[in-house]
Motif scaffolding. Structure first.
Motif, mmCIF file in Angstrom:
data_model
loop_
_atom_site.group_PDB
_atom_site.id
_atom_site.type_symbol
_atom_site.label_atom_id
_atom_site.label_comp_id
_atom_site.label_asym_id
_atom_site.label_seq_id
_atom_site.Cartn_x
_atom_site.Cartn_y
_atom_site.Cartn_z
ATOM 1 N N GLY A 161 14.284 4.226 -8.420
ATOM 2 C CA GLY A 161 13.003 4.563 -9.011
ATOM 3 C C GLY A 161 11.980 4.668 -7.896
ATOM 4 N N LEU A 162 10.774 5.025 -8.255
ATOM 5 C CA LEU A 162 9.696 5.159 -7.276
ATOM 6 C C LEU A 162 8.433 4.550 -7.872
ATOM 7 C CD1 LEU A 162 8.865 6.279 -4.511
ATOM 8 C CD2 LEU A 162 8.320 8.448 -5.638
ATOM 9 N N TYR A 163 7.795 3.657 -7.113
ATOM 10 C CA TYR A 163 6.696 2.858 -7.658
ATOM 11 C C TYR A 163 5.525 2.787 -6.683
ATOM 12 C CZ TYR A 163 10.533 1.223 -10.594
ATOM 13 O OH TYR A 163 11.601 1.161 -11.455
ATOM 14 N N ARG A 164 4.367 2.517 -7.257
ATOM 15 C CA ARG A 164 3.209 2.140 -6.446
ATOM 16 C C ARG A 164 2.465 1.043 -7.179
ATOM 17 N NH1 ARG A 164 -0.337 7.691 -6.900
ATOM 18 N NH2 ARG A 164 -0.789 7.620 -9.140
ATOM 19 N N ARG A 199 22.181 8.385 5.671
ATOM 20 C CA ARG A 199 21.770 9.622 5.001
ATOM 21 C C ARG A 199 20.267 9.671 4.736
ATOM 22 N NH1 ARG A 199 24.199 11.675 -0.161
ATOM 23 N NH2 ARG A 199 23.074 13.517 0.581
ATOM 24 N N ILE A 200 19.658 8.531 4.498
ATOM 25 C CA ILE A 200 18.233 8.515 4.145
ATOM 26 C C ILE A 200 17.371 9.195 5.203
ATOM 27 C CG2 ILE A 200 16.246 6.967 3.845
ATOM 28 C CD1 ILE A 200 18.118 5.160 2.168
ATOM 29 N N PRO A 201 17.554 8.932 6.505
ATOM 30 C CA PRO A 201 16.744 9.650 7.497
ATOM 31 C C PRO A 201 16.932 11.164 7.456
ATOM 32 C CG PRO A 201 17.772 7.723 8.483
ATOM 33 C CD PRO A 201 18.398 7.900 7.128
ATOM 34 N N GLU A 202 18.142 11.606 7.103
ATOM 35 C CA GLU A 202 18.409 13.040 7.041
ATOM 36 C C GLU A 202 17.683 13.710 5.876
ATOM 37 O OE1 GLU A 202 22.605 13.286 6.655
ATOM 38 O OE2 GLU A 202 23.035 12.490 8.659
ATOM 39 N N LEU A 203 17.445 12.954 4.809
ATOM 40 C CA LEU A 203 16.873 13.524 3.584
ATOM 41 C C LEU A 203 15.383 13.239 3.406
ATOM 42 C CD1 LEU A 203 19.785 12.517 1.158
ATOM 43 C CD2 LEU A 203 19.309 14.805 2.052
ATOM 44 N N SER A 230 19.798 12.590 -3.136
ATOM 45 C CA SER A 230 18.991 13.731 -2.687
ATOM 46 C C SER A 230 17.932 14.112 -3.716
ATOM 47 C CB SER A 230 19.888 14.930 -2.391
ATOM 48 O OG SER A 230 20.640 15.292 -3.539
ATOM 49 N N GLU A 231 18.276 13.989 -4.994
ATOM 50 C CA GLU A 231 17.312 14.336 -6.044
ATOM 51 C C GLU A 231 16.135 13.371 -6.041
ATOM 52 O OE1 GLU A 231 17.077 14.763 -10.925
ATOM 53 O OE2 GLU A 231 19.023 14.798 -9.903
ATOM 54 N N LEU A 232 16.421 12.078 -5.924
ATOM 55 C CA LEU A 232 15.338 11.091 -5.909
ATOM 56 C C LEU A 232 14.476 11.236 -4.663
ATOM 57 C CD1 LEU A 232 13.917 8.686 -7.160
ATOM 58 C CD2 LEU A 232 15.619 7.190 -6.085
ATOM 59 N N LEU A 233 15.111 11.461 -3.514
ATOM 60 C CA LEU A 233 14.335 11.589 -2.284
ATOM 61 C C LEU A 233 13.538 12.891 -2.255
ATOM 62 C CD1 LEU A 233 16.625 10.072 0.477
ATOM 63 C CD2 LEU A 233 14.872 9.005 -0.948
ATOM 64 N N SER A 239 0.832 -1.212 0.000
ATOM 65 C CA SER A 239 0.000 0.000 0.000
ATOM 66 C C SER A 239 0.863 1.258 0.000
ATOM 67 C CB SER A 239 -0.923 -0.002 1.223
ATOM 68 O OG SER A 239 -0.161 -0.076 2.423
ATOM 69 N N GLN A 240 2.108 1.144 0.481
ATOM 70 C CA GLN A 240 3.022 2.279 0.503
ATOM 71 C C GLN A 240 3.724 2.413 -0.850
ATOM 72 O OE1 GLN A 240 3.293 -0.468 2.402
ATOM 73 N NE2 GLN A 240 3.558 0.035 4.570
ATOM 74 N N LEU A 241 4.360 3.564 -1.036
ATOM 75 C CA LEU A 241 5.248 3.715 -2.174
ATOM 76 C C LEU A 241 6.473 2.824 -1.952
ATOM 77 C CD1 LEU A 241 5.210 7.600 -2.672
ATOM 78 C CD2 LEU A 241 3.807 5.881 -3.814
ATOM 79 N N VAL A 242 7.067 2.368 -3.042
ATOM 80 C CA VAL A 242 8.247 1.496 -2.964
ATOM 81 C C VAL A 242 9.384 2.186 -3.706
ATOM 82 C CG1 VAL A 242 9.206 -0.765 -3.522
ATOM 83 C CG2 VAL A 242 6.790 -0.556 -2.857
ATOM 84 N N CYS A 243 10.518 2.328 -3.011
ATOM 85 C CA CYS A 243 11.675 3.025 -3.578
ATOM 86 C C CYS A 243 12.893 2.107 -3.547
ATOM 87 C CB CYS A 243 11.949 4.312 -2.808
ATOM 88 S SG CYS A 243 13.285 5.316 -3.507
#
Length: 240
Positions: A124-127, A171-175, A145-148, A107-111
Motif C-alpha cells: 500500500g502507499l500512505y502518508r 529490483r526496487i532501485p530499478e523500478l 511494478s504496478e505499485l511502484l 514526512s515522506q510517503l510510506v510504502c
C-alpha cells in the motif's frame, strides 16, 4: 483504555500491551520459532510483566491480514479464543496499515511491502496528515511494478519497509524514479505496538468485530485452494 495487541502475520511474532499514552510492554521474536510455539507464551509473558488482567482490557487487537496464511490463521484462532475467554471485542487492523504506522508521522510517503510470492506483493502507499494515517493506495495484492508505478506518479520521496522490501531490494532501485530509503531493521517488520496504535483509534470509533464474526483478510486464495481449483478445471476439461 488498555489494549492487548498481537501480530502473527509474518515471520516475526509480536505481542504488546498499551494505553492511550504508553506502550507499556512489547515482545517481538523473529527467531524461526513457529507462531504455534511462541505466540501464546509471549502473550502470557507480556500480560504478566505489565500486570495486565484480561478483565481490564478494552479490546484485543490483531493484525487481520494480509500476510502468511498460516500465521494469520494462528493469530485468528488465538484472538478468537482470548476474546471469548475475556468477553472482549476484537479490533481487526489491516496488516499493511499497521506496518505503515512503524513510521507514524513521517514526512515522506510510506510504502510497506510484504512478499506475497509468485512475483507479487501485498502493499500500500500512505502518508501522515494532522488527522493521522491516510491511505493513498489501500492495501492490495499486486505486481511490484504496478505499485511502484503509482509511487513514481506522485513524485515524492518514499520509505520502503517490510519483508517484501527485503525480497525485492535489487529490483526496487530499478523500478523507482523518486528518492527513496529502506527502513532500518528495528522499523522494518510487523510489530504489535503498531497494531495497537491503530486499535486505539478503532476503540474511540467503536470499530469492533466479535469473536464469532472475525475472519482474516487474505486478499487472495491460498496455494492449496488454487491448486485444487486447477485440478477441478482440468478434470472438467477431461470430462468434456
Amino acid at each position: 483504555m488498555k489494549i492487548l495487541a498481537i501480530d502473527s502475520s509474518g515471520a516475526a511474532a509480536s505481542a504488546a500491551v498499551l494505553n492511550e499514552t504508553t506502550l507499556i510492554g512489547e515482545i517481538t521474536l523473529n527467531n524461526r520459532l513457529t507462531h504455534s510455539q511462541s505466540l501464546l507464551p509471549m502473550i502470557d509473558e507480556v500480560m504478566r510483566m505489565t500486570g495486565t488482567e484480561g478483565a481490564e482490557l478494552t479490546c484485543i487487537a490483531v493484525a487481520a491480514g494480509p500476510g502468511s496464511f498460516t500465521g494469520l490463521r494462528i493469530g485468528a484462532s488465538t484472538v478468537k479464543g482470548l476474546a471469548m475467554v475475556y468477553d472482549k471485542p476484537i479490533a481487526a487492523v489491516p496488516t499493511v496499515d499497521a506496518l505503515a504506522c512503524n513510521y507514524y508521522g513521517a514526512s515522506q510517503l510510506v510504502c510497506p511491502l510484504l512478499d506475497a510470492r509468485r512475483g507479487q506483493v501485498y502493499g500500500g502507499l500512505y502518508r501522515f496528515t494532522e488527522d493521522g494515517l491516510q491511505a493513498l493506495v489501500p492495501q492490495t495484492c499486486t505486481e511490484l511494478s504496478e505499485l511502484l508505478g503509482k509511487v513514481n506518479a506522485l513524485g515524492q520521496e518514499v520509505l520502503f519497509l517490510g519483508d517484501g522490501a527485503d525480497a525485492y531490494r535489487a529490483r526496487i532501485p530499478e523500478l523507482t524514479e523518486v528518492p527513496y530509503r529502506f527502513a532500518p531493521p528495528h522499523l522494518s517488520k510487523q510489530r504489535a505496538g503498531s497494531v495497537g496504535l491503530l486499535a486505539l483509534q478503532y476503540a474511540k470509533e467503536n470499530k469492533y468485530t466479535t469473536a464469532v464474526e472475525f475472519v482474516p483478510e487474505y486478499l487472495r486464495k491460498s496455494q492449496a485452494e488454487r491448486e485444487r481449483e486447477a485440478r477441478g478445471t482440468e478434470a472438467s476439461g477431461a470430462e468434456a
